[in-house]
Design a protein around this motif. Structure first.
Motif, PDB file in Angstrom:
ATOM      1  N   VAL A 181       0.846  -1.202   0.000  1.00  0.00           N
ATOM      2  CA  VAL A 181       0.000   0.000   0.000  1.00  0.00           C
ATOM      3  C   VAL A 181       0.873   1.242   0.000  1.00  0.00           C
ATOM      4  O   VAL A 181       0.632   2.197  -0.759  1.00  0.00           O
ATOM      5  N   PHE A 182       1.907   1.241   0.853  1.00  0.00           N
ATOM      6  CA  PHE A 182       2.856   2.360   0.865  1.00  0.00           C
ATOM      7  C   PHE A 182       3.519   2.519  -0.500  1.00  0.00           C
ATOM      8  O   PHE A 182       3.643   3.638  -1.023  1.00  0.00           O
ATOM      9  N   CYS A 185       1.279   4.166  -3.027  1.00  0.00           N
ATOM     10  CA  CYS A 185       1.116   5.595  -2.714  1.00  0.00           C
ATOM     11  C   CYS A 185       2.382   6.383  -3.084  1.00  0.00           C
ATOM     12  O   CYS A 185       2.297   7.467  -3.668  1.00  0.00           O
ATOM     13  N   VAL A 188       2.660   6.761  -6.832  1.00  0.00           N
ATOM     14  CA  VAL A 188       1.713   7.763  -7.333  1.00  0.00           C
ATOM     15  C   VAL A 188       2.219   9.179  -7.066  1.00  0.00           C
ATOM     16  O   VAL A 188       2.117  10.064  -7.926  1.00  0.00           O
ATOM     17  N   VAL A 189       2.799   9.392  -5.888  1.00  0.00           N
ATOM     18  CA  VAL A 189       3.361  10.711  -5.564  1.00  0.00           C
ATOM     19  C   VAL A 189       4.428  11.089  -6.583  1.00  0.00           C
ATOM     20  O   VAL A 189       4.435  12.210  -7.120  1.00  0.00           O
ATOM     21  N   ASN A 421       7.389  11.439   0.422  1.00  0.00           N
ATOM     22  CA  ASN A 421       7.337   9.997   0.631  1.00  0.00           C
ATOM     23  C   ASN A 421       7.947   9.575   1.967  1.00  0.00           C
ATOM     24  O   ASN A 421       7.557   8.533   2.525  1.00  0.00           O
ATOM     25  N   LEU A 424       5.212   9.750   4.212  1.00  0.00           N
ATOM     26  CA  LEU A 424       4.388   8.556   4.052  1.00  0.00           C
ATOM     27  C   LEU A 424       4.994   7.373   4.813  1.00  0.00           C
ATOM     28  O   LEU A 424       4.267   6.543   5.371  1.00  0.00           O
ATOM     29  N   HIS A 427       3.884   7.799   8.221  1.00  0.00           N
ATOM     30  CA  HIS A 427       2.453   7.499   8.339  1.00  0.00           C
ATOM     31  C   HIS A 427       2.192   5.989   8.390  1.00  0.00           C
ATOM     32  O   HIS A 427       1.381   5.510   9.204  1.00  0.00           O
TER      33      HIS A 427
END
Length: 430
Positions: A181-182, A185, A188-189, A421, A424, A427
């Protein structure tokens, strides 16, 4: 007293190793020599060194080597079956009428291919198709090369070959669940920033310069001459990742399924048994020969990692004093200091940062699940835009681009990507 002297000597060789790498020294030789030095300086008993430094680390890394072999094979099949070239050539159909859209499509296609493909050979095979397409729609050579390299770097978060190279440093991390999942993401960034880079420089897109730019690199806009394959094969590059995310498959069956489907849908798996076997043998031999040097490098790295883990306790007080214990502060600091990964610097795990990455897990200060994406993210800044990265070196020569012009586009973009990132990372793992 003896322990202090040992720690100082280890630190001196540690600094010397970083200097050796910064000057362009051979990493494989450097790791092997360091493994011996740290075994001797650390007063590791001979039998222990043989078992814990040179035997067990290499044997334990064996399964990861298998992932790298299968990943490399899958990438080679994508190229040799015609899937990757056909995906690339398909973007040319929209290029003549809609240059800006064509540039965006090339970025997305490049990222799709390199979710699974890996290595300078694959980059060259795809680059000689896609880069002329970017020039044919009017992009300047330096901008075209920059967005192509950044687009290769984006999916490396999900690329099983590169990920498993990172596992040499952080063996307890897992390519599954939260990490995937990371990775999506983070990819995409980076893609959003690349697309923003194209948008900000859209006024530099000038189709009138097409012939001149193509002439400079000695290329023709001949993507239409590439053999086409069924459009359904365009989903093949993401099959291994999809199988993991949807059905929790291990990478090996996912990659194997991808190979079989690629051969079946492109006609390489035919009733002509000899031709099918020849295709299998050729792709296997090419893919393994492409990573032979990488495997030996990783073996040398595991030797050093074994020695580093046995000496890690001696460095723990130093890292405890230097590193922030707050994971948010650490992630921000790594993001802000991200340019230190360039030129094989101290934040590049396949550069001077290799020494730090090899020692850190043994200290137990942070989990492997956190450390891998922390160091991977900043390393991918260099993979995406560093002029010492093998395929970027090729790109600079092929496109006849000055390194300063290449860095001018890539460094600011990737610096922003890395900071975002790293947040992220906090996170998801902090």
């Amino acid at each position: 007293m003896t322990s202090t002297i040992i720690a100082i000597l280890l630190l001196i060789t540690f600094i010397g190793f970083i200097a050796f790498i910064m000057k362009g020294g051979n990493l494989m030789i450097g790791f092997f020599v360091m493994a011996i030095l740290w075994s001797v300086i650390g007063l590791i008993p001979f039998d222990t060194a043989i078992q814990k430094v040179f035997a067990e680390p290499a044997l334990n890394y064996g399964p990861t080597i298998i992932y790298i072999v299968f990943g490399s094979w899958f990438g080679q099949v994508l190229v040799d079956s015609g899937i990757a070239p056909s995906i690339s050539a398909a973007t040319n159909k929209v290029g003549k009428k809609r240059p800006f859209f064509a540039a965006i499509l090339v970025v997305l296609v490049t990222s799709l291919i390199f979710v699974s493909a890996y290595g300078v050979g694959s980059v060259i095979a795809i680059g000689v198709i896609l880069l002329p397409i970017l020039l044919s729609v009017g992009l300047p050579r330096d901008l075209a090369l920059s967005i192509f390299s950044l687009a290769i770097g984006a999916p490396m978060y999900l690329n099983v070959v590169l990920y498993n190279q990172m596992k040499a440093f952080f063996p307890k991390a897992h390519y599954a669940g939260t990490y995937l999942v990371f990775g999506i993401c983070a990819m995409v960034v980076q893609l959003i920033v690349v697309l923003a880079l194209i948008l900000l420089n859209r006024k530099k897109i000038n189709p009138a310069n097409t012939e001149q730019n193509l002439a400079v690199i000695g290329a023709n806009d001949d993507a239409d001459e590439i053999q086409k394959v069924p459009a359904i094969t365009y989903i093949i590059p993401v099959i291994p990742v999809a199988m993991n995310m949807i059905f929790k498959w291990d990478a090996i069956p996912g990659l194997t399924l991808g190979v079989l489907l690629a051969m079946l849908l492109t006609g390489k798996l035919t009733s002509n048994f000899k031709n099918s076997i020849k295709f299998l043998n050729d792709t296997i031999q090419t893919s393994i020969s492409n990573i032979a040097g990488l495997i030996m490098f990783l073996m040398a790295l595991t030797f050093f990692t074994g020695a580093a883990s046995l000496n890690a306790a001696r460095f723990k007080p130093i890292f405890e004093a230097l590193l922030p214990h707050n994971t948010l502060i650490l992630c921000l600091a790594i993001g802000i200091l991200a340019p230190l990964a360039l030129f094989r610097g101290p934040l590049h795990v396949w550069g001077a940062g290799a020494a730090t990455a090899a020692v850190l897990p043994g200290t137990g200060l942070f989990s492997d699940a956190f450390m891998l994406p922390l160091m991977y993210t900043v390393t991918l800044m260099a993979v995406s835009t560093d002029i010492t990265q093998s395929w970027n070196v090729w790109g600079l020569e092929y496109m006849k681009v000055d390194s300063k012009a290449f860095l001018k586009y890539g460094v600011p973009a990737m610096w922003l990507v890395t900071i975002i990132n790293e947040l992220l990372v906090y996170h998801f793992f902090g």
